[in-house]
Enzyme design. Structure first.
Site, PDB file in Angstrom:
ATOM      1  N   GLY A   6       0.798  -1.233   0.000  1.00 17.05           N
ATOM      2  CA  GLY A   6       0.000   0.000   0.000  1.00 17.05           C
ATOM      3  C   GLY A   6       0.824   1.273   0.000  1.00 17.05           C
ATOM      4  O   GLY A   6       0.303   2.351   0.302  1.00 17.05           O
ATOM      5  N   SER A   7       2.102   1.179  -0.372  1.00 19.74           N
ATOM      6  CA  SER A   7       2.909   2.413  -0.343  1.00 19.74           C
ATOM      7  C   SER A   7       2.431   3.408  -1.409  1.00 19.74           C
ATOM      8  O   SER A   7       2.478   4.620  -1.195  1.00 19.74           O
ATOM      9  CB  SER A   7       4.397   2.097  -0.500  1.00 19.74           C
ATOM     10  OG  SER A   7       4.678   1.622  -1.794  1.00 19.74           O
ATOM     11  N   ASN A   8       1.945   2.904  -2.538  1.00 26.17           N
ATOM     12  CA  ASN A   8       1.414   3.820  -3.565  1.00 26.17           C
ATOM     13  C   ASN A   8       0.102   4.450  -3.122  1.00 26.17           C
ATOM     14  O   ASN A   8      -0.163   5.624  -3.390  1.00 26.17           O
ATOM     15  CB  ASN A   8       1.228   3.078  -4.890  1.00 26.17           C
ATOM     16  CG  ASN A   8       2.530   2.949  -5.636  1.00 26.17           C
ATOM     17  OD1 ASN A   8       3.025   3.917  -6.204  1.00 26.17           O
ATOM     18  ND2 ASN A   8       3.118   1.757  -5.615  1.00 26.17           N
ATOM     19  N   MET A  84      -3.428  -6.670  -7.342  1.00 25.19           N
ATOM     20  CA  MET A  84      -2.822  -7.833  -7.993  1.00 25.19           C
ATOM     21  C   MET A  84      -3.881  -8.823  -8.497  1.00 25.19           C
ATOM     22  O   MET A  84      -3.722 -10.039  -8.371  1.00 25.19           O
ATOM     23  CB  MET A  84      -1.846  -8.525  -7.028  1.00 25.19           C
ATOM     24  CG  MET A  84      -0.745  -7.608  -6.513  1.00 25.19           C
ATOM     25  SD  MET A  84       0.178  -6.764  -7.823  1.00 25.19           S
ATOM     26  CE  MET A  84       1.294  -8.078  -8.287  1.00 25.19           C
ATOM     27  N   ARG A  85      -4.947  -8.297  -9.044  1.00 24.49           N
ATOM     28  CA  ARG A  85      -5.968  -9.135  -9.682  1.00 24.49           C
ATOM     29  C   ARG A  85      -6.143  -8.656 -11.116  1.00 24.49           C
ATOM     30  O   ARG A  85      -6.059  -7.445 -11.383  1.00 24.49           O
ATOM     31  CB  ARG A  85      -7.333  -9.017  -8.966  1.00 24.49           C
ATOM     32  CG  ARG A  85      -7.334  -9.292  -7.501  1.00 24.49           C
ATOM     33  CD  ARG A  85      -6.883 -10.670  -7.134  1.00 24.49           C
ATOM     34  NE  ARG A  85      -7.647 -11.742  -7.793  1.00 24.49           N
ATOM     35  CZ  ARG A  85      -7.233 -13.007  -7.831  1.00 24.49           C
ATOM     36  NH1 ARG A  85      -6.066 -13.353  -7.311  1.00 24.49           N
ATOM     37  NH2 ARG A  85      -7.959 -13.920  -8.424  1.00 24.49           N
ATOM     38  N   ASN A 101      -3.851   2.352 -13.496  1.00 27.11           N
ATOM     39  CA  ASN A 101      -2.988   1.320 -12.922  1.00 27.11           C
ATOM     40  C   ASN A 101      -1.557   1.835 -12.858  1.00 27.11           C
ATOM     41  O   ASN A 101      -1.149   2.660 -13.675  1.00 27.11           O
ATOM     42  CB  ASN A 101      -3.039   0.060 -13.804  1.00 27.11           C
ATOM     43  CG  ASN A 101      -2.222  -1.078 -13.222  1.00 27.11           C
ATOM     44  OD1 ASN A 101      -2.267  -1.340 -12.012  1.00 27.11           O
ATOM     45  ND2 ASN A 101      -1.468  -1.767 -14.059  1.00 27.11           N
ATOM     46  N   HIS A 103       2.419   0.335 -12.746  1.00 25.64           N
ATOM     47  CA  HIS A 103       3.137  -0.919 -13.042  1.00 25.64           C
ATOM     48  C   HIS A 103       4.648  -0.668 -12.991  1.00 25.64           C
ATOM     49  O   HIS A 103       5.118   0.351 -13.511  1.00 25.64           O
ATOM     50  CB  HIS A 103       2.727  -1.418 -14.437  1.00 25.64           C
ATOM     51  CG  HIS A 103       3.396  -2.694 -14.809  1.00 25.64           C
ATOM     52  ND1 HIS A 103       3.028  -3.911 -14.276  1.00 25.64           N
ATOM     53  CD2 HIS A 103       4.449  -2.952 -15.629  1.00 25.64           C
ATOM     54  CE1 HIS A 103       3.799  -4.857 -14.765  1.00 25.64           C
ATOM     55  NE2 HIS A 103       4.670  -4.299 -15.585  1.00 25.64           N
TER      56      HIS A 103
HETATM   57  C1  GRF Z   1       3.995  -1.520  -7.260  1.00 27.93           C
HETATM   58  O1  GRF Z   1       5.295  -1.815  -7.657  1.00 27.93           O
HETATM   59  C2  GRF Z   1       3.073  -1.419  -8.432  1.00 27.93           C
HETATM   60  O2  GRF Z   1       3.712  -0.954  -9.572  1.00 27.93           O
HETATM   61  C3  GRF Z   1       2.657  -2.845  -8.635  1.00 27.93           C
HETATM   62  O3  GRF Z   1       2.505  -3.349  -7.335  1.00 27.93           O
HETATM   63  C4  GRF Z   1       3.386  -2.651  -6.461  1.00 27.93           C
HETATM   64  C5  GRF Z   1       2.585  -2.169  -5.296  1.00 27.93           C
HETATM   65  O4  GRF Z   1       3.387  -1.637  -4.280  1.00 27.93           O
HETATM   66  N1  GRF Z   1       1.472  -2.942  -9.446  1.00 27.93           N
HETATM   67  P1  GRF Z   1       2.684  -0.975  -3.006  1.00 27.93           P
HETATM   68  O5  GRF Z   1       1.695  -1.997  -2.467  1.00 27.93           O
HETATM   69  O6  GRF Z   1       2.006   0.269  -3.448  1.00 27.93           O
HETATM   70  O7  GRF Z   1       3.778  -0.696  -2.030  1.00 27.93           O
END
Ligand code: GRF
Length: 190
Positions: A6-8, A84-85, A101, A103
């Site tokens: 969940g860092s993003n 991740m689905r 999204n 990536h």
């Molecule tokens: C990220 O690297 C994103 O690009 C990919 O999953 C990862 C999620 O990281 N789809 P976080 O859970 O946001 O830390």
């Protein structure tokens, strides 16, 4: 929407709270009850909804439940921040041009769940991350923002991931802004 650390998700919340993005993150949707994103949402005071993919019979059904749940919210965008689905047309049709999204590669290279490992195996000197509007094919769709990072000879998947993550956190709010500009929700850049 998140499945992991969940860092993003947190970066997006912080960008909104710091007024770097004129938006609010109103809700977190997760598919794993104990993922790091849930802890972050609790700390940040953002409500979380769980849709466990193991409890439904198909990808479409998972998306149907999510769409039904989000129906009451007046959302401009749904952001897959480490979701991740594989999503289906059910989610896409509910949020046309509004599903984003992030990536960890410079798309169209290295699609799929092992993008960082694939980049290392391929021996590329530059990798990075891509924020894009979602199309039906996995990790495809119009690119909103990309950032490049160097790949060092000493890199492991962990060290490269760290460098890419720092850029993801920077470009994801920018991507939401760009998606909003495309729809005329925010003024376009001069
Ligand atoms: C990220 O690297 C994103 O690009 C990919 O999953 C990862 C999620 O990281 N789809 P976080 O859970 O946001 O830390």
């Amino acid at each position: 929407m998140a499945s992991g650390e969940g860092s993003n998700f947190e970066a997006l919340v912080n960008a909104c709270r710091a007024d770097h993005l004129p938006a609010d993150v109103v809700q977190l949707v997760v598919n794993r009850p104990q993922c790091g994103a849930v802890e972050r949402a609790e700390r940040l005071g953002i409500p979380t909804a769980l849709f466990d993919h193991r409890a439904v019979s198909s990808r479409e059904e998972l998306d149907r439940r999510i769409v039904a749940h989000l129906d009451g919210e007046q959302l401009d965008f749904v952001v897959m921040a480490g979701w991740m689905r594989i999503v289906t047309d059910v989610l896409l049709a509910a949020y046309p041009q509004r599903l984003i999204n992030i990536h960890p590669s410079l798309l169209p290279s290295f699609r799929g769940a092992k993008a960082i490992e694939q980049a290392l195996e391929a021996g590329v000197c530059i990798s990075g991350c891509t924020a894009h509007l979602v199309a039906l094919e996995v990790d495809s769709g119009p690119i909103l923002v990309q950032a490049a990072v160097p790949v060092l000879e000493s890199d492991t998947a962990e060290t490269l991931a760290e460098r890419i993550h720092a850029q993801e956190h920077r470009i994801l709010p920018l991507a939401v802004q760009r998606a909003a500009q495309r729809l005329g929700l925010l003024p376009a850049l001069p």
